[in-house]
Design a protein around this motif. Structure first.
Motif, PDB file in Angstrom:
ATOM      1  N   LYS A 175      99.821 -15.665 107.047  1.00  0.00           N
ATOM      2  CA  LYS A 175      99.821 -14.202 107.116  1.00  0.00           C
ATOM      3  C   LYS A 175     101.195 -13.601 106.833  1.00  0.00           C
ATOM      4  N   GLN A 176     102.255 -14.378 107.018  1.00  0.00           N
ATOM      5  CA  GLN A 176     103.608 -13.873 106.747  1.00  0.00           C
ATOM      6  C   GLN A 176     103.810 -13.537 105.273  1.00  0.00           C
ATOM      7  N   ARG A 177     102.973 -14.081 104.394  1.00  0.00           N
ATOM      8  CA  ARG A 177     103.083 -13.788 102.959  1.00  0.00           C
ATOM      9  C   ARG A 177     102.580 -12.384 102.615  1.00  0.00           C
ATOM     10  N   ILE A 178     101.853 -11.745 103.527  1.00  0.00           N
ATOM     11  CA  ILE A 178     101.281 -10.429 103.242  1.00  0.00           C
ATOM     12  C   ILE A 178     102.358  -9.359 103.353  1.00  0.00           C
ATOM     13  N   VAL A 179     102.485  -8.578 102.288  1.00  0.00           N
ATOM     14  CA  VAL A 179     103.453  -7.487 102.251  1.00  0.00           C
ATOM     15  C   VAL A 179     102.832  -6.230 102.867  1.00  0.00           C
ATOM     16  N   LYS A 180     101.598  -5.892 102.454  1.00  0.00           N
ATOM     17  CA  LYS A 180     100.901  -4.757 103.056  1.00  0.00           C
ATOM     18  C   LYS A 180      99.422  -4.761 102.697  1.00  0.00           C
ATOM     19  N   ILE A 181      98.651  -4.012 103.471  1.00  0.00           N
ATOM     20  CA  ILE A 181      97.218  -3.834 103.238  1.00  0.00           C
ATOM     21  C   ILE A 181      97.048  -2.598 102.355  1.00  0.00           C
ATOM     22  N   LEU A 182      96.246  -2.729 101.297  1.00  0.00           N
ATOM     23  CA  LEU A 182      96.136  -1.642 100.328  1.00  0.00           C
ATOM     24  C   LEU A 182      94.770  -0.961 100.277  1.00  0.00           C
ATOM     25  N   GLY A 183      93.726  -1.644 100.686  1.00  0.00           N
ATOM     26  CA  GLY A 183      92.398  -1.039 100.561  1.00  0.00           C
ATOM     27  C   GLY A 183      91.306  -2.037 100.838  1.00  0.00           C
ATOM     28  N   ARG A 184      90.142  -1.771 100.262  1.00  0.00           N
ATOM     29  CA  ARG A 184      88.976  -2.608 100.505  1.00  0.00           C
ATOM     30  C   ARG A 184      88.084  -2.581  99.270  1.00  0.00           C
ATOM     31  N   LEU A 185      87.382  -3.683  99.035  1.00  0.00           N
ATOM     32  CA  LEU A 185      86.424  -3.725  97.929  1.00  0.00           C
ATOM     33  C   LEU A 185      85.261  -2.772  98.204  1.00  0.00           C
ATOM     34  N   SER A 186      84.646  -2.289  97.147  1.00  0.00           N
ATOM     35  CA  SER A 186      83.428  -1.478  97.283  1.00  0.00           C
ATOM     36  C   SER A 186      82.264  -2.415  97.604  1.00  0.00           C
ATOM     37  N   ASN A 187      81.167  -1.869  98.110  1.00  0.00           N
ATOM     38  CA  ASN A 187      79.997  -2.704  98.424  1.00  0.00           C
ATOM     39  C   ASN A 187      79.467  -3.466  97.207  1.00  0.00           C
ATOM     40  N   PRO A 188      79.357  -2.837  96.018  1.00  0.00           N
ATOM     41  CA  PRO A 188      78.915  -3.623  94.850  1.00  0.00           C
ATOM     42  C   PRO A 188      79.888  -4.756  94.502  1.00  0.00           C
ATOM     43  N   GLU A 189      81.199  -4.520  94.668  1.00  0.00           N
ATOM     44  CA  GLU A 189      82.182  -5.576  94.396  1.00  0.00           C
ATOM     45  C   GLU A 189      82.041  -6.720  95.403  1.00  0.00           C
ATOM     46  N   ILE A 190      81.805  -6.387  96.667  1.00  0.00           N
ATOM     47  CA  ILE A 190      81.600  -7.411  97.698  1.00  0.00           C
ATOM     48  C   ILE A 190      80.390  -8.275  97.342  1.00  0.00           C
ATOM     49  N   LYS A 191      79.300  -7.639  96.930  1.00  0.00           N
ATOM     50  CA  LYS A 191      78.096  -8.393  96.539  1.00  0.00           C
ATOM     51  C   LYS A 191      78.394  -9.353  95.393  1.00  0.00           C
ATOM     52  N   GLU A 192      79.162  -8.879  94.407  1.00  0.00           N
ATOM     53  CA  GLU A 192      79.483  -9.719  93.258  1.00  0.00           C
ATOM     54  C   GLU A 192      80.398 -10.878  93.658  1.00  0.00           C
ATOM     55  N   VAL A 193      81.391 -10.610  94.501  1.00  0.00           N
ATOM     56  CA  VAL A 193      82.276 -11.677  94.977  1.00  0.00           C
ATOM     57  C   VAL A 193      81.462 -12.740  95.711  1.00  0.00           C
ATOM     58  N   LYS A 194      80.574 -12.315  96.603  1.00  0.00           N
ATOM     59  CA  LYS A 194      79.733 -13.267  97.341  1.00  0.00           C
ATOM     60  C   LYS A 194      78.879 -14.106  96.393  1.00  0.00           C
ATOM     61  N   ALA A 195      78.295 -13.467  95.399  1.00  0.00           N
ATOM     62  CA  ALA A 195      77.424 -14.178  94.446  1.00  0.00           C
ATOM     63  C   ALA A 195      78.213 -15.213  93.649  1.00  0.00           C
ATOM     64  N   VAL A 196      79.402 -14.845  93.176  1.00  0.00           N
ATOM     65  CA  VAL A 196      80.209 -15.771  92.385  1.00  0.00           C
ATOM     66  C   VAL A 196      80.749 -16.907  93.251  1.00  0.00           C
ATOM     67  N   LEU A 197      81.164 -16.595  94.492  1.00  0.00           N
ATOM     68  CA  LEU A 197      81.607 -17.652  95.413  1.00  0.00           C
ATOM     69  C   LEU A 197      80.485 -18.656  95.640  1.00  0.00           C
ATOM     70  N   LYS A 198      79.291 -18.150  95.910  1.00  0.00           N
ATOM     71  CA  LYS A 198      78.144 -19.023  96.172  1.00  0.00           C
ATOM     72  C   LYS A 198      77.812 -19.869  94.945  1.00  0.00           C
ATOM     73  N   GLU A 199      77.756 -19.232  93.793  1.00  0.00           N
ATOM     74  CA  GLU A 199      77.413 -19.950  92.552  1.00  0.00           C
ATOM     75  C   GLU A 199      78.469 -20.993  92.195  1.00  0.00           C
ATOM     76  N   THR A 200      79.733 -20.674  92.464  1.00  0.00           N
ATOM     77  CA  THR A 200      80.826 -21.572  92.078  1.00  0.00           C
ATOM     78  C   THR A 200      81.014 -22.734  93.050  1.00  0.00           C
ATOM     79  N   TYR A 201      80.917 -22.469  94.356  1.00  0.00           N
ATOM     80  CA  TYR A 201      81.316 -23.478  95.337  1.00  0.00           C
ATOM     81  C   TYR A 201      80.184 -24.056  96.184  1.00  0.00           C
ATOM     82  N   ILE A 202      79.013 -23.478  96.140  1.00  0.00           N
ATOM     83  CA  ILE A 202      77.924 -23.982  96.978  1.00  0.00           C
ATOM     84  C   ILE A 202      76.819 -24.512  96.074  1.00  0.00           C
ATOM     85  N   ASP A 203      76.461 -25.761  96.288  1.00  0.00           N
ATOM     86  CA  ASP A 203      75.479 -26.476  95.473  1.00  0.00           C
ATOM     87  C   ASP A 203      76.073 -26.683  94.118  1.00  0.00           C
TER      88      ASP A 203
END
Length: 107
Positions: free
Chosen positions: A79-107
Motif C-alpha cells: 500500500k505504500q506504493r499508492i500515491v493517491k486515490i483518483l476515482g472508481r470504475l463505472s458499473n459497465p467497466e466493472i462487469k467487463e473487468v470481471k468477465a476478462v479476469l474470469k476468462e483469462t485466469y479461471i478455467d
C-alpha cells in the motif's frame, strides 16, 4: 488509507524488471475489500495510455481520457506504493473487468 475494490489509484510501480509496466501510473484495485482492509498488500491491474487490441486489455474512461487496463500484468503491491486515490470504475467497466479476469485466469 481506505481502499476498495475497483477504485482507480495512482501507484509508483518502480523499480521494475524488463517487460513489467513501470513508472507512476493509474492502476485498478482488484483485490477484495476484506483483503484491502486487513493486509498491507493489494492486488492491482496497471493501466496504460496506448495498447493494441489484446483480449486481456480493457478500455477504461477516466477524467474524459481513454486508457487501457492491462489484465495480463496483474501485480501485488504494498500500500505504500499508492500515491493517491483518483476515482472508481463505472458499473459497465466493472462487469467487463470481471468477465476478462474470469476468462483469462479461471478455467
Amino acid at each position: 488509507m481506505d481502499l476498495s475494490q475497483y477504485q482507480i489509484v495512482l501507484v509508483n510501480l518502480d523499480p521494475t524488471i524488463v517487460s513489467e509496466i513501470k513508472k507512476t501510473r493509474l492502476c485498478i484495485v482488484i483485490s477484495p475489500n476484506e483483503m484491502n482492509k486487513y493486509l498491507q498488500t493489494i492486488v492491482v491491474v496497471p493501466m496504460t495510455k496506448t495498447s493494441k487490441k489484446y483480449p486481456t486489455r480493457i478500455e477504461i474512461k477516466h477524467e474524459n481520457k481513454i486508457g487501457w487496463a492491462v489484465i495480463d500484468q496483474i501485480r501485488t503491491i504494498d500500500k505504500q506504493r499508492i500515491v493517491k486515490i483518483l476515482g472508481r470504475l463505472s458499473n459497465p467497466e466493472i462487469k467487463e473487468v470481471k468477465a476478462v479476469l474470469k476468462e483469462t485466469y479461471i478455467d
